[in-house]
Design an enzyme around this catalytic site. Structure first.
Site, PDB file in Angstrom:
ATOM      1  N   GLY A 221      48.691  12.186 -10.895  1.00 32.04           N
ATOM      2  CA  GLY A 221      48.581  12.535 -12.479  1.00 32.04           C
ATOM      3  C   GLY A 221      49.575  13.698 -12.410  1.00 32.04           C
ATOM      4  O   GLY A 221      50.424  14.078 -11.673  1.00 32.04           O
ATOM      5  N   SER A 222      49.150  14.854 -13.344  1.00 29.87           N
ATOM      6  CA  SER A 222      50.072  15.702 -13.707  1.00 29.87           C
ATOM      7  C   SER A 222      50.138  16.821 -12.278  1.00 29.87           C
ATOM      8  O   SER A 222      50.747  17.866 -12.538  1.00 29.87           O
ATOM      9  CB  SER A 222      49.741  16.583 -14.992  1.00 29.87           C
ATOM     10  N   THR A 223      49.231  16.552 -11.492  1.00 26.67           N
ATOM     11  CA  THR A 223      49.260  17.831 -10.344  1.00 26.67           C
ATOM     12  C   THR A 223      50.419  17.481  -9.531  1.00 26.67           C
ATOM     13  O   THR A 223      50.937  18.510  -9.005  1.00 26.67           O
ATOM     14  CB  THR A 223      47.896  17.637  -9.395  1.00 26.67           C
ATOM     15  N   LYS A 225      53.348  17.464 -10.960  1.00 25.40           N
ATOM     16  CA  LYS A 225      54.198  18.286 -11.617  1.00 25.40           C
ATOM     17  C   LYS A 225      54.673  19.283 -10.790  1.00 25.40           C
ATOM     18  O   LYS A 225      55.757  20.054 -10.967  1.00 25.40           O
ATOM     19  CB  LYS A 225      53.948  18.324 -13.091  1.00 25.40           C
TER      20      LYS A 225
END
Length: 492
Positions: A221-223, A225
């Site tokens: 997920g957004s980790t 990023k």
């Protein structure tokens, strides 16, 4: 000598020669094969004829041995807080073999390692009983307890990995649900066998023997990023974290008519890198991935360790960032979805490299091997794996991650008087995101000297939670905070 006697003598000589050849063949050619043959019960009897050496955490054993009765195996393994430490120790069972550190370092723990030859020879001459050596780990007992209890408190499934960024030492390695290795350490057909069969049931959805910290790959997920931001900085797409990006909202992914959505009403249009990480803007980081292209994104991911199995010495699965993706697929992968998958160890490595001014150290959990007399046999030296970021870009990314905790989605990781950087993630799960998402948080904490003694990755799977209540900041960040706090307090 008459002819019949000469023939008998020659025949007897040939028999002796055949016996010598056969004896040497067994002793030197077939020795290892016979020694490791599962039907060779003598080896197993010898392995459990004396207490095993111990696995040590913080100077104290987390294992032991107890004498048995009614069996030709004299001693069996015991574990202190077995479920908490099982992802580290593995198990040593008289009936079912051994795994993880118990298996990898079996020679040291049983005293049969070749490096103990001189010591064993001396013991034989002096009449001392042969004993096992010790495996001294890098683990931090307080951090492990905080990690395990945090996962247990959530009540779902998940894992935590904590690293010391400057060395790569593993400080915590927790997986939940877990199991007690003591429950099947013997060879009883009743208690041990029943405990083992219960853990092996195919319909056991909890899968307590799965080491989720090392052997499960999740969409990060957004980790992820953080990796995408590192790629943007390293490849010069953006150099100033506070300058506006070229990121329309809505943004239609290249080669498609599909808009990449953001979660909620957040300020993502042309947002700066800092604001985009603070609010976790899909459009900004998806477009960065598309603009950089698959090759550059893959290069940066591999610098962080993706694509390779890690050996700690326990094996960890390789994390995945695909090659040969088109721009829209690269965009989705750059926000931690599509075909991107990572172990908790891998995401702890990402946070660790950022915290260590861009230098990624090889993770390891065995600090030292000791002889039965506690003499050092082997010491692990820290080893640099790669440099995913320049020190300057790592410090830029640190300031961005610190903004996430100070003003953004990671506020639940705040620690009074401590500088904390982090990134939340809520990763889609199931076909068309039909199942409850995974809650992620990666972070690091700095001490008063601005050094980072700990970096953490937490993932939580909670099938029973209300979907709208699942977030990295809500479920995973408090666990990371407790682990970091345990390490920081221990340093004072």
């Amino acid at each position: 000598m008459n002819k019949p006697l000469r023939r008998i003598a020659i025949f007897c000589g040939l028999l002796v020669l055949a016996l010598l050849i056969r004896d040497n063949w067994i002793q030197y050619v077939q020795a290892d094969e016979l020694r490791t043959d599962p039907k060779n019960r003598r080896v197993i009897i010898e392995r459990y004829a004396a207490p095993r050496g111990d696995i040590i955490v913080g100077g104290k054993p987390i294992t032991g041995s107890t004498e048995t009765s009614g069996s030709d195996f004299k001693f069996k393994r015991t574990y202190k807080d077995g479920p908490m430490w099982a992802p580290v120790t593995g198990y040593a069972s008289q009936a079912f073999g051994a795994t993880q550190l118990e298996s990898i370092e079996d020679g040291i723990l049983t005293g049969n390692d070749d490096r103990l030859f001189f010591r064993n020879t001396l013991d034989m001459l002096t009449g001392e009983k042969q004993g096992g050596g010790n495996v001294v780990t890098t683990l931090n007992a307080a951090a492990q307890k905080a990690a395990y209890n945090g996962l247990k408190r959530q009540g779902g499934k998940g894992a935590v990995v904590a690293l010391e960024p400057s060395t790569g030492k593993i400080l915590a390695l927790a997986s939940y649900p877990s199991y007690d290795p003591s429950s099947f350490a013997g060879n009883s057909t009743t208690t041990d066998s029943k405990a083992w069969q219960k853990l092996q049931k195919k319909n056991n959805a909890d899968d307590p023997m799965l080491n989720r910290a090392l052997r499960e790959t999740y969409p990060p997920g957004s980790t992820f990023k953080v990796v995408t931001a590192a790629a943007a900085l390293e490849h010069g797409l953006y150099t100033d974290p506070d300058a506006k990006t070229d990121s329309p909202d809505p943004w239609v992914m290249e080669g498609t008519t599909t808009k990449l959505p953001n979660e909620g009403n957040i300020p993502c249009k042309n947002a700066t890198l800092r604001v985009a990480l603070q609010y976790s803007c899909n459009t900004v980081f998806g477009k960065i991935g598309s603009d950089l292209g698959n090759e550059k994104m893959l290069q940066e991911a591999e610098e962080f360790g993706f694509g390779k199995e890690q050996f700690t010495p326990v094996r960890a699965n390789a994390s995945v960032f695909s090659d040969d993706m088109n721009p829209s697929q690269t965009a989705l992968s750059s926000i931690g979805q599509f075909n991107t998958a990572a172990t908790p160890l891998q995401m702890a490595m990402v946070a660790s490299a950022v915290a260590n001014d861009g230098k990624l150290m090889k993770p390891y959990m065995v600090d030292e091997l000791q002889s039965p007399g506690l003499d050092p046999i082997e010491k692990t030296d820290p080893e640099e794996l790669s440099q995913p970021l320049s020190p300057e870009n790592a410090q830029i990314l640190q300031s961005m991650m610190e903004t996430v905790v100070d003003k953004g989605t990671g506020s639940n990781a705040k620690i009074d008087g401590v500088k904390v950087g982090g990134k939340t993630g809520t990763a889609q799960h199931g076909v068309d995101n039909s199942e409850n998402p995974y809650a992620w948080f990666i972070s690091y904490a700095k001490d008063s000297d601005d050094n980072a003694p700990v970096a953490v990755a937490v993932v939580v799977e909670d099938d029973n939670a209300v979907r709208d209540d699942i977030s990295g900041g809500g479920l995973a960040a408090p666990i990371a905070r407790d682990v970091m706090e345990a390490v920081i307090k221990g340093k004072k």
